[in-house]
Design a protein around this motif. Structure first.
Motif, mmCIF file in Angstrom:
data_model
loop_
_atom_site.group_PDB
_atom_site.id
_atom_site.type_symbol
_atom_site.label_atom_id
_atom_site.label_comp_id
_atom_site.label_asym_id
_atom_site.label_seq_id
_atom_site.Cartn_x
_atom_site.Cartn_y
_atom_site.Cartn_z
ATOM 1 N N ASP A 263 41.370 31.902 23.007
ATOM 2 C CA ASP A 263 40.071 31.395 22.569
ATOM 3 C C ASP A 263 39.287 32.433 21.762
ATOM 4 O O ASP A 263 38.087 32.262 21.521
ATOM 5 C CB ASP A 263 39.244 30.924 23.768
ATOM 6 N N GLY A 264 39.982 33.511 21.360
ATOM 7 C CA GLY A 264 39.317 34.531 20.554
ATOM 8 C C GLY A 264 38.803 35.705 21.349
ATOM 9 O O GLY A 264 38.330 36.700 20.772
ATOM 10 N N THR A 265 38.875 35.649 22.670
ATOM 11 C CA THR A 265 38.387 36.736 23.532
ATOM 12 C C THR A 265 39.454 37.095 24.558
ATOM 13 O O THR A 265 40.090 36.211 25.138
ATOM 14 C CB THR A 265 37.101 36.311 24.270
ATOM 15 N N ILE A 266 39.646 38.407 24.783
ATOM 16 C CA ILE A 266 40.597 38.860 25.814
ATOM 17 C C ILE A 266 39.902 38.820 27.169
ATOM 18 O O ILE A 266 38.881 39.491 27.372
ATOM 19 C CB ILE A 266 41.108 40.278 25.518
ATOM 20 N N HIS A 267 40.451 38.026 28.081
ATOM 21 C CA HIS A 267 39.888 37.905 29.424
ATOM 22 C C HIS A 267 40.730 38.696 30.426
ATOM 23 O O HIS A 267 41.862 39.097 30.121
ATOM 24 C CB HIS A 267 39.848 36.426 29.838
ATOM 25 N N LYS A 268 40.168 38.907 31.605
ATOM 26 C CA LYS A 268 40.882 39.624 32.663
ATOM 27 C C LYS A 268 42.200 38.916 32.978
ATOM 28 O O LYS A 268 43.230 39.553 33.209
ATOM 29 C CB LYS A 268 40.007 39.707 33.908
ATOM 30 N N SER A 269 42.189 37.600 32.946
ATOM 31 C CA SER A 269 43.407 36.827 33.225
ATOM 32 C C SER A 269 44.468 37.055 32.150
ATOM 33 O O SER A 269 45.675 36.989 32.434
ATOM 34 C CB SER A 269 43.079 35.331 33.309
ATOM 35 N N ASP A 270 44.032 37.331 30.924
ATOM 36 C CA ASP A 270 44.982 37.632 29.847
ATOM 37 C C ASP A 270 45.674 38.963 30.109
ATOM 38 O O ASP A 270 46.894 39.095 29.953
ATOM 39 C CB ASP A 270 44.269 37.686 28.495
ATOM 40 N N ILE A 271 44.885 39.950 30.500
ATOM 41 C CA ILE A 271 45.427 41.282 30.752
ATOM 42 C C ILE A 271 46.421 41.263 31.914
ATOM 43 O O ILE A 271 47.403 42.004 31.936
ATOM 44 C CB ILE A 271 44.273 42.275 31.038
ATOM 45 N N GLU A 272 46.174 40.357 32.860
ATOM 46 C CA GLU A 272 47.032 40.276 34.058
ATOM 47 C C GLU A 272 48.179 39.279 33.889
ATOM 48 O O GLU A 272 48.982 39.098 34.807
ATOM 49 C CB GLU A 272 46.174 39.885 35.263
ATOM 50 N N ALA A 273 48.293 38.657 32.720
ATOM 51 C CA ALA A 273 49.318 37.626 32.505
ATOM 52 C C ALA A 273 50.714 38.181 32.755
ATOM 53 O O ALA A 273 51.061 39.280 32.305
ATOM 54 C CB ALA A 273 49.208 37.082 31.091
ATOM 55 N N ASP A 274 51.505 37.401 33.485
ATOM 56 C CA ASP A 274 52.866 37.842 33.823
ATOM 57 C C ASP A 274 53.834 37.396 32.724
ATOM 58 O O ASP A 274 54.386 36.297 32.773
ATOM 59 C CB ASP A 274 53.283 37.253 35.170
ATOM 60 N N SER A 275 54.015 38.273 31.743
ATOM 61 C CA SER A 275 54.923 37.990 30.628
ATOM 62 C C SER A 275 55.533 39.306 30.157
ATOM 63 O O SER A 275 54.844 40.326 30.104
ATOM 64 C CB SER A 275 54.162 37.346 29.466
ATOM 65 N N PRO A 276 56.818 39.297 29.819
ATOM 66 C CA PRO A 276 57.441 40.538 29.315
ATOM 67 C C PRO A 276 56.832 41.008 27.995
ATOM 68 O O PRO A 276 57.059 42.148 27.588
ATOM 69 C CB PRO A 276 58.917 40.143 29.147
ATOM 70 N N TYR A 277 56.055 40.141 27.346
ATOM 71 C CA TYR A 277 55.363 40.547 26.124
ATOM 72 C C TYR A 277 54.104 41.356 26.427
ATOM 73 O O TYR A 277 53.557 42.008 25.539
ATOM 74 C CB TYR A 277 54.976 39.317 25.294
ATOM 75 N N ASN A 278 53.641 41.303 27.674
ATOM 76 C CA ASN A 278 52.403 41.980 28.053
ATOM 77 C C ASN A 278 52.671 43.464 28.278
ATOM 78 O O ASN A 278 53.158 43.873 29.325
ATOM 79 C CB ASN A 278 51.826 41.342 29.319
ATOM 80 N N THR A 279 52.335 44.290 27.265
ATOM 81 C CA THR A 279 52.631 45.725 27.364
ATOM 82 C C THR A 279 51.608 46.472 28.213
ATOM 83 O O THR A 279 51.728 47.684 28.387
ATOM 84 C CB THR A 279 52.698 46.370 25.969
ATOM 85 N N ARG A 280 50.610 45.766 28.735
ATOM 86 C CA ARG A 280 49.719 46.393 29.714
ATOM 87 C C ARG A 280 50.355 46.335 31.110
ATOM 88 O O ARG A 280 50.044 47.158 31.961
ATOM 89 C CB ARG A 280 48.365 45.680 29.747
ATOM 90 N N LYS A 281 51.269 45.374 31.274
ATOM 91 C CA LYS A 281 51.866 45.170 32.598
ATOM 92 C C LYS A 281 53.301 45.666 32.669
ATOM 93 O O LYS A 281 53.767 46.097 33.728
ATOM 94 C CB LYS A 281 51.802 43.679 32.946
ATOM 95 N N TYR A 282 54.013 45.586 31.544
ATOM 96 C CA TYR A 282 55.429 45.961 31.528
ATOM 97 C C TYR A 282 55.652 47.127 30.560
ATOM 98 O O TYR A 282 55.016 47.211 29.513
ATOM 99 C CB TYR A 282 56.290 44.765 31.122
ATOM 100 N N GLY A 283 56.587 48.002 30.932
ATOM 101 C CA GLY A 283 56.910 49.151 30.086
ATOM 102 C C GLY A 283 57.827 48.770 28.935
ATOM 103 O O GLY A 283 58.384 47.665 28.887
ATOM 104 N N GLY A 284 57.984 49.694 27.985
ATOM 105 C CA GLY A 284 58.858 49.462 26.845
ATOM 106 C C GLY A 284 58.236 48.523 25.830
ATOM 107 O O GLY A 284 57.047 48.197 25.895
ATOM 108 N N ILE A 285 59.068 48.077 24.910
ATOM 109 C CA ILE A 285 58.578 47.171 23.873
ATOM 110 C C ILE A 285 58.778 45.721 24.308
ATOM 111 O O ILE A 285 59.592 45.454 25.200
ATOM 112 C CB ILE A 285 59.289 47.425 22.522
ATOM 113 N N PRO A 286 58.062 44.776 23.722
ATOM 114 C CA PRO A 286 58.255 43.360 24.072
ATOM 115 C C PRO A 286 59.660 42.877 23.695
ATOM 116 O O PRO A 286 60.378 43.557 22.949
ATOM 117 C CB PRO A 286 57.188 42.645 23.234
#
Length: 358
Positions: A263-286
């Motif tokens: 929706d144009g804004t990064i929310h706390k739920s976005d940062i915590e999203a469980d996806s291998p693309y999420n480099t805040r949660k998973y190491g390495g590259i997507p």
């Protein structure tokens, strides 16, 4: 003797005048001229006289107001070959090239521009707006077209979709072009800029071409400044080498777009999203690229600068998208504090502007 000198002087003067006129004539016709109508169509009506055509193009700023143009048409050119139609003239362009286009005739096209850093979701939306096809395709249907990776199997057999392989550029198509034609052209353009030596350089780095395109997409979304992209690249490689998560916010945005909730804004739920693309949660590259990539971003991914930086923060003083780079957490925290103060100020200014406009 005096008569002879007079004749020679007159002959020399005549040659100088002829040479000057010839240079003016040649220069007027061949010197490229910049204009502001390159994105617009100029209509040449059927039955227009050559003088009317020239007058119209002078009025549009495409031709200079010079008698050389009409002199050329009346002597050396082919005034009778000028064709009616809708024309787009690039900038800069010379008078001779304009006349050649008029003689060749026009084929009307529709233009689409894909900026660097656009995702396949952004690209699908733009294609649906400009080239929906008949019957009209939806964004989701066009996204399905981008799931066919046959065109890039020779470069990236592990690619799951065409993200990263739709080259950002400006393209001209017939107005009735289909989404398939647009997607294919963008991939073909990527393959034109891809160099065989890049695959070899990727192997030297212990990476596949697909991984290099993925890193390039991270660089593309992090910095628009060409000179600092190799430094951003070095931060990515340095963090991977130290097993530090990349923490790149644009990967969080990409996850939200994949899940159709951006929706144009990064929310706390976005940062915590469980996806291998999420480099805040998973190491390495997507697992794959997160945007379209330019040749410059690929070069940066293949040739990172040699630094010990592991952090960077937006340089709010320059306001050009560039960054400050840091090797230690303490330096980074100081830079981050400056950025967060600036960000808070921007939010206040935005709220004030919104209230003033109500």
């Amino acid at each position: 003797m005096n008569l002879l000198k007079l004749i020679l002087a007159f002959a020399l003067l005549t040659l100088i005048v002829i040479g000057g006129v010839g240079y003016w004539f040649y220069s007027s016709l061949t010197k490229p001229r910049a204009h502001a109508r390159s994105d617009d169509y100029v209509t040449i009506e059927r039955g227009s006289a050559p003088s009317q055509v020239v007058a119209k193009l002078v009025a549009e700023g495409i031709l200079a107001d010079s008698p050389a143009t009409m002199l050329y048409l009346r002597t050396l050119g082919s005034a009778d070959k000028i064709q009616a139609g809708n024309y787009q003239f690039p900038t800069p362009i010379s008078t001779l090239d304009v006349l050649k286009e008029l003689e060749k005739g026009s084929i009307q096209t529709t233009r689409i521009t894909i900026p660097e850093g656009f995702t396949r979701f952004d690209i699908a939306k733009r294609i649906a707006e400009i080239f929906p096809g008949t019957p009209a395709r939806s964004e989701k249907e066009i996204l399905l077209l981008m799931s066919d990776t046959a065109l890039v199997k020779d470069i990236a057999p592990e690619a799951r979709n065409l993200e990263g392989y739709l080259y950002p550029s400006t393209y001209d198509f017939p107005p009735d072009a289909t989404p398939e034609q647009v997607v294919t052209r963008m991939v073909e353009q990527f393959k034109k800029i891809w160099k065989p030596e890049w695959a070899e350089r990727a192997r030297e780095l212990g990476r596949t071409p697909h991984e290099i395109i993925t890193i390039a997409s991270l660089i593309e979304t992090e910095s628009p400044v060409d000179d600092e992209r190799p430094i951003v690249s070095s931060v990515i490689y340095n963090r991977i080498a130290r097993s530090i998560p990349l923490g790149i916010d644009q990967t969080v945005v990409y996850v939200a777009k994949m899940q159709d909730r951006w929706d144009g804004t990064i929310h706390k739920s976005d940062i915590e999203a469980d996806s291998p693309y999420n480099t805040r949660k998973y190491g390495g590259i997507p697992p794959g690229p997160i945007s379209s990539v330019s040749a410059g971003a690929i070069e940066a991914a293949l040739n990172p600068a040699q630094t010990n930086y592991i952090f960077y923060v937006l340089d709010v003083g320059k306001n050009d998208g560039s960054h400050h780079f840091y090797a230690s957490a303490a330096e980074f925290e100081r830079g981050k504090a400056v950025y967060q103060r600036w960000l808070a100020e921007q939010r206040i200014l935005k709220r004030q502007a919104e209230q003033a406009n109500r």
